[in-house]
Design an enzyme around this catalytic site. Structure first.
Site, PDB file in Angstrom:
ATOM      1  N   HIS A 101       1.775   0.459  -2.109  1.00 25.30           N
ATOM      2  CA  HIS A 101       1.810  -0.726  -1.245  1.00 25.30           C
ATOM      3  C   HIS A 101       3.043  -0.653  -0.334  1.00 25.30           C
ATOM      4  CE1 HIS A 101       2.218  -4.842   0.151  1.00 25.30           C
ATOM      5  NE2 HIS A 101       0.909  -4.896  -0.012  1.00 25.30           N
ATOM      6  N   GLU A 169      -3.904  -1.256   5.103  1.00 19.90           N
ATOM      7  CA  GLU A 169      -3.015  -2.407   5.241  1.00 19.90           C
ATOM      8  C   GLU A 169      -1.967  -2.103   6.312  1.00 19.90           C
ATOM      9  OE1 GLU A 169      -3.477  -4.820   1.237  1.00 19.90           O
ATOM     10  OE2 GLU A 169      -1.470  -4.119   1.652  1.00 19.90           O
TER      11      GLU A 169
HETATM   12  O1  LIG Z   1      -0.376  -6.973   1.017  1.00 19.64           O
HETATM   13  C1  LIG Z   1      -1.413  -7.586   0.891  1.00 19.64           C
HETATM   14  C2  LIG Z   1      -2.362  -7.280  -0.188  1.00 19.64           C
HETATM   15  O2  LIG Z   1      -1.939  -6.178  -0.891  1.00 19.64           O
HETATM   16  C3  LIG Z   1      -1.763  -8.679   1.813  1.00 19.64           C
HETATM   17  O3  LIG Z   1      -0.962  -9.765   1.581  1.00 19.64           O
HETATM   18  P1  LIG Z   1      -1.147 -11.053   2.522  1.00 19.64           P
HETATM   19  O4  LIG Z   1      -2.622 -11.288   2.617  1.00 19.64           O
HETATM   20  O5  LIG Z   1      -0.439 -12.131   1.811  1.00 19.64           O
HETATM   21  O6  LIG Z   1      -0.584 -10.691   3.865  1.00 19.64           O
END
Ligand SMILES: O=C(CO)COP(=O)(O)O
Length: 256
Positions: A101, A169
């Protein structure tokens, strides 16, 4: 049956213990009655803190919700103070390990090499990696594709065969007010899907989107992604159920 539409949630470190337990019970109650979750058309996974894992496994017993860890050790056993092995996670009924992440890369210095060793540890122990990739800065479409696909390749370098969930992401869309624009997400996730399809041993893999995802996004993406990976906008159980309903509608369209 078509591949399920995935709806994942990371609770990061937002909730204390009591609040997490209440959230698990509320979600378990709602998904237990949800036909698309019960049938497997929508696959839900929940990724709480390590201390919350065992109560989560217990709360979701008898449902099809899978529980994942937010990190995993590169090694399977030994003198690694503070780490938790994929071996132990699998032993207690955890099915997935989130790896790489953006917060772990940025705040804890995780490199692609470390991420690749964690992906390998997960796969050799039967855990599905939820491998997070994405460009750090707002870039154009081609540069974003190149950054995300290169990262995916580096992060799976040397990892044993097995399906993975690649979570696109874009770092700039995490913790933001809005998700990445739909056209951007469609372009990058398509490239990630093609890259996974070209890798030997990755059959059954999926590509989901995360970064300020919430109700409305899955419908807007209209089948371009295999699902969503939610953060803050799943804290409200009604909002999460709304996303699961959208996933169910997409799954029904896919078979129609
Ligand atoms: O990093 C995330 C999921 O792993 C996304 O977080 P948010 O939806 O709070 O931006």
């Amino acid at each position: 049956m078509a591949a399920p539409v995935l709806v994942g949630v990371s609770l990061k470190m937002y909730f204390g213990h009591a609040r997490a337990l209440r959230w698990f019970d509320a979600v378990a109650e709602r998904v237990r009655e949800h036909p698309a979750v019960a049938s497997g058309d929508v696959a839900v996974f929940v990724i709480p803190t390590f201390v919350q894992l065992l109560p989560a496994v217990a709360a979701f017993a008898g449902t099809r919700v899978r529980v994942g860890a937010q990190d995993v050790a590169t090694a399977d056993a030994g003198a690694y103070t503070g780490e938790v092995s994929a071996v132990e996670l699998a032993e207690v009924g955890v099915g997935l390990a989130e790896i790489g992440h953006a917060e772990r890369r940025r705040l804890f210095g995780e490199t692609d090499d470390v991420v690749a060793r964690k992906a390998a540890a997960a796969l050799r122990n039967g855990l599905t990696p939820v491998l997070c990739v994405g460009e750090a800065d707002r870039l154009g479409r081609d540069a974003s594709i190149a950054a995300a696909v290169d990262q995916l390749r580096r992060d799976l370098d040397g990892a044993p065969a097995g399906p993975v969930i690649a979570a696109y992401e874009p770092v700039w869309a995490i913790g933001a007010a809005e998700p990445a624009p739909v056209s951007h997400t469609i372009a990058v996730t398509r490239a990630l899907r093609e890259a996974l399809d070209a890798m030997p041993g990755r059959e059954g893999s999926a590509v989901v989107y995360g970064g300020s995802a919430g109700p409305g996004l899955l419908a807007a993406l209209d089948g371009a992604v295999d699902g969503l990976f939610l953060g803050r906008f799943a804290h409200d159980v009604d909002a999460l159920v709304q996303v699961i309903d959208e996933a169910a509608a997409l799954a029904a369209e896919a078979v129609a």
